[in-house]
Scaffold this active site. Structure first.
Site, PDB file in Angstrom:
ATOM      1  CE1 TYR A 197     -25.028  55.834  34.947  1.00  0.00           C
ATOM      2  CE2 TYR A 197     -25.547  53.579  34.321  1.00  0.00           C
ATOM      3  CZ  TYR A 197     -25.778  54.676  35.127  1.00  0.00           C
ATOM      4  OH  TYR A 197     -26.744  54.624  36.101  1.00  0.00           O
ATOM      5  CG  ASP A 202     -18.787  48.780  34.613  1.00  0.00           C
ATOM      6  OD1 ASP A 202     -19.399  47.687  34.656  1.00  0.00           O
ATOM      7  OD2 ASP A 202     -19.347  49.881  34.777  1.00  0.00           O
ATOM      8  CE  LYS A 227     -27.155  46.831  32.826  1.00  0.00           C
ATOM      9  NZ  LYS A 227     -26.294  47.920  32.456  1.00  0.00           N
TER      10      LYS A 227
HETATM   11  C1  LIG Z   1     -25.988  48.941  33.656  1.00  0.00           C
HETATM   12  C2  LIG Z   1     -24.618  49.308  33.948  1.00  0.00           C
HETATM   13  C3  LIG Z   1     -24.209  49.674  35.252  1.00  0.00           C
HETATM   14  C4  LIG Z   1     -25.180  49.886  36.363  1.00  0.00           C
HETATM   15  O1  LIG Z   1     -25.847  48.734  36.754  1.00  0.00           O
HETATM   16  P1  LIG Z   1     -27.211  48.884  37.605  1.00  0.00           P
HETATM   17  O2  LIG Z   1     -27.596  47.474  37.897  1.00  0.00           O
HETATM   18  O3  LIG Z   1     -28.162  49.628  36.727  1.00  0.00           O
HETATM   19  O4  LIG Z   1     -26.866  49.643  38.831  1.00  0.00           O
HETATM   20  C5  LIG Z   1     -22.865  49.873  35.482  1.00  0.00           C
HETATM   21  N1  LIG Z   1     -21.970  49.745  34.495  1.00  0.00           N
HETATM   22  C6  LIG Z   1     -22.312  49.412  33.239  1.00  0.00           C
HETATM   23  C7  LIG Z   1     -21.257  49.261  32.200  1.00  0.00           C
HETATM   24  C8  LIG Z   1     -23.652  49.197  32.923  1.00  0.00           C
HETATM   25  O5  LIG Z   1     -23.988  48.919  31.660  1.00  0.00           O
END
Ligand SMILES: *Cc1c(COP(=O)(O)O)cnc(C)c1O
Length: 428
Positions: free
Chosen positions: A144, A239, A267
């Site tokens: 994701y 990511d 995060k």
């Molecule tokens: C949480 C997450 C996202 C999205 O981040 P948001 O701040 O919710 O838009 C993208 N990539 C990964 C791997 C994530 O865990």
């Protein structure tokens, strides 16, 4: 456990917010419950409107590696707040946080701050396409990368399957250039690259997958992606929105010793405030406006409060022994859960990298999205309900990572294991 006030708020929220929430998985539908409305967080604990207290393993879905309401973060926010909340002009804290990220994350020489992980991955893809002049991207089933149109594509039944959008409103066109591959399957990626590698702008991957539940990279998988992207002139994007400053201070790229071209963060670098960032090699990042022509912008990007919370969090994480302490806590919980689940039925298998873990309700091993989906989600739901009643707040889906924070005490971890052991002993 009383839940009247949460229930009442949920009924009200259902009239005002789609599904009663502002992000789907909070609604607890996968585990057949109604959400608890939280009023306060304190260290490893959260307290809801009915006064119930929980040991929290969601940690706001990753950012709260120090726990809730850490004094250093609170003080930094209070101090910054006195001077204003946003300027729409450069401010010193942006430069300071950028410097910390560049020093920490091996692939990052320059960085652009954004407001969410979604923005970070969306922008990184645009930059990769602009830089390479190519259109296709490869993503992995079960990974994701935020609610980005071109990345919301379904896990097809194989590499050659057409990428169909996962959501209404995502046009076939938006996902037409997205090629899906199975996680941890280097052979499949190699085949795709042999076929159309000259059209691939980038491979994007969660270096440790957290969004199908935790799935660690197989030996050589990340290095293999690095080799293939170099061979075909494509970019490698990690990511690290979840893994950055989580699995190691420098993220999964430090832990596994594989350096991508671009990295996405979020995060933890916002310390609980809305932040994302993407960065990478200087020559690539200098294509971003206004240094270059690839457009990217944000009214609140680099927000001083968010930068302050991120800086305070990273400062705590640079203290000696922090990641060792986090590893010890995570191991204590993982060992305890594994032993508890080994008692008998239902079968379960635990995946963990550092302080991210998932107990899958399947015999395992879980190495990709298909094996993750062999989990008995009905049993997981019963387990979830049992744990929540025992005051343990886990992520309300089988396909999410639970996070250990520095605020979790041995007492918290042992209470969690005891609650889990009770469930497995009953053999429900
Ligand atoms: C949480 C997450 C996202 C999205 O981040 P948001 O701040 O919710 O838009 C993208 N990539 C990964 C791997 C994530 O865990």
């Amino acid at each position: 456990m009383k839940t009247e006030k949460s229930r009442q708020l949920y009924m009200e929220a259902l009239e005002l917010l789609p599904g009663g929430v502002n992000s789907p998985v909070r609604a607890m539908r996968p585990v057949g419950l109604e959400p608890r409305f939280i009023t306060r967080g304190d260290g490893s604990h959260m307290i809801d409107v009915d006064g119930n207290e929980y040991i929290d393993y969601v940690g706001s879905w990753g950012p709260l590696i120090l726990g809730h309401c850490h004094p250093a973060v609170r003080e930094a926010l209070e101090k910054t707040l006195r001077d204003g909340t946003s300027f729409g002009a450069p401010s010193p804290l942006e430069v300071e946080l950028a410097g910390q990220i560049v020093r920490a994350v091996p692939s990052v020489e320059m960085v652009r701050m954004v407001n969410s992980g979604t923005e970070a991955t969306m922008s990184a893809l645009r930059v990769a396409r602009g830089y390479t002049g190519r259109e296709k991207i490869i993503k992995f089933a079960g990974c994701y990368h935020g609610a980005v149109d071109s990345l919301l594509v379904h896990a097809g039944s194989g590499v050659a399957t057409l990428s169909l959008p996962d959501s209404p409103g995502v046009t076939a066109g938006a996902s037409a250039d997205t090629i899906l591959a199975p996680f941890n399957d280097l052979g499949a990626v190699s085949e795709i690259m042999d076929r159309e590698g000259d059209q691939v702008a980038a491979i994007i991957v969660e270096p440790v997958a957290g969004n199908m539940g935790v799935v660690s990279p197989a030996d050589g998988f990340l290095q293999g992606l690095r080799d293939l992207t170099l061979k075909f002139g494509a970019l490698l994007i990690f990511d690290e929105v979840m893994t950055g400053f989580r699995v190691a201070y420098g993220g999964a790229q430090e832990l596994y010793g594989v350096t991508p071209d671009l990295s996405c963060l979020g995060k933890i670098i916002g310390g609980g405030l809305p932040v994302g960032a993407f960065g990478g090699r200087r020559e690539i990042m200098e294509t971003v406006a206004p240094a270059g022509n690839t457009y990217q912008a944000g009214t609140l990007s680099g927000n001083p409060l968010a930068m302050a919370a991120g800086l305070a969090t990273l400062a705590e994480l640079r203290a000696p022994g922090v990641y060792e302490a986090l590893e010890a806590k995570s191991l204590r919980l993982a060992d305890g859960l594994t032993k508890a689940a080994a008692g008998g039925e239902p079968e379960a298998s635990l995946n963990r990298t550092g302080s991210m873990m998932t107990l899958f309700f399947t015999a395992g091993p879980v190495a990709d999205f298909n094996s993750a989906r062999t989990s008995d989600t009905g049993r997981f739901a019963r387990f979830y309900q049992h744990m929540l009643s025992a005051g343990v707040y886990l992520p309300p889906s089988q396909f999410e990572a639970a996070f250990v924070s520095l605020a979790h005490s041995d007492g918290d971890l042992d209470r969690t294991v005891t609650a889990a052991a009770e469930f497995f002993r009953r053999g429900e």
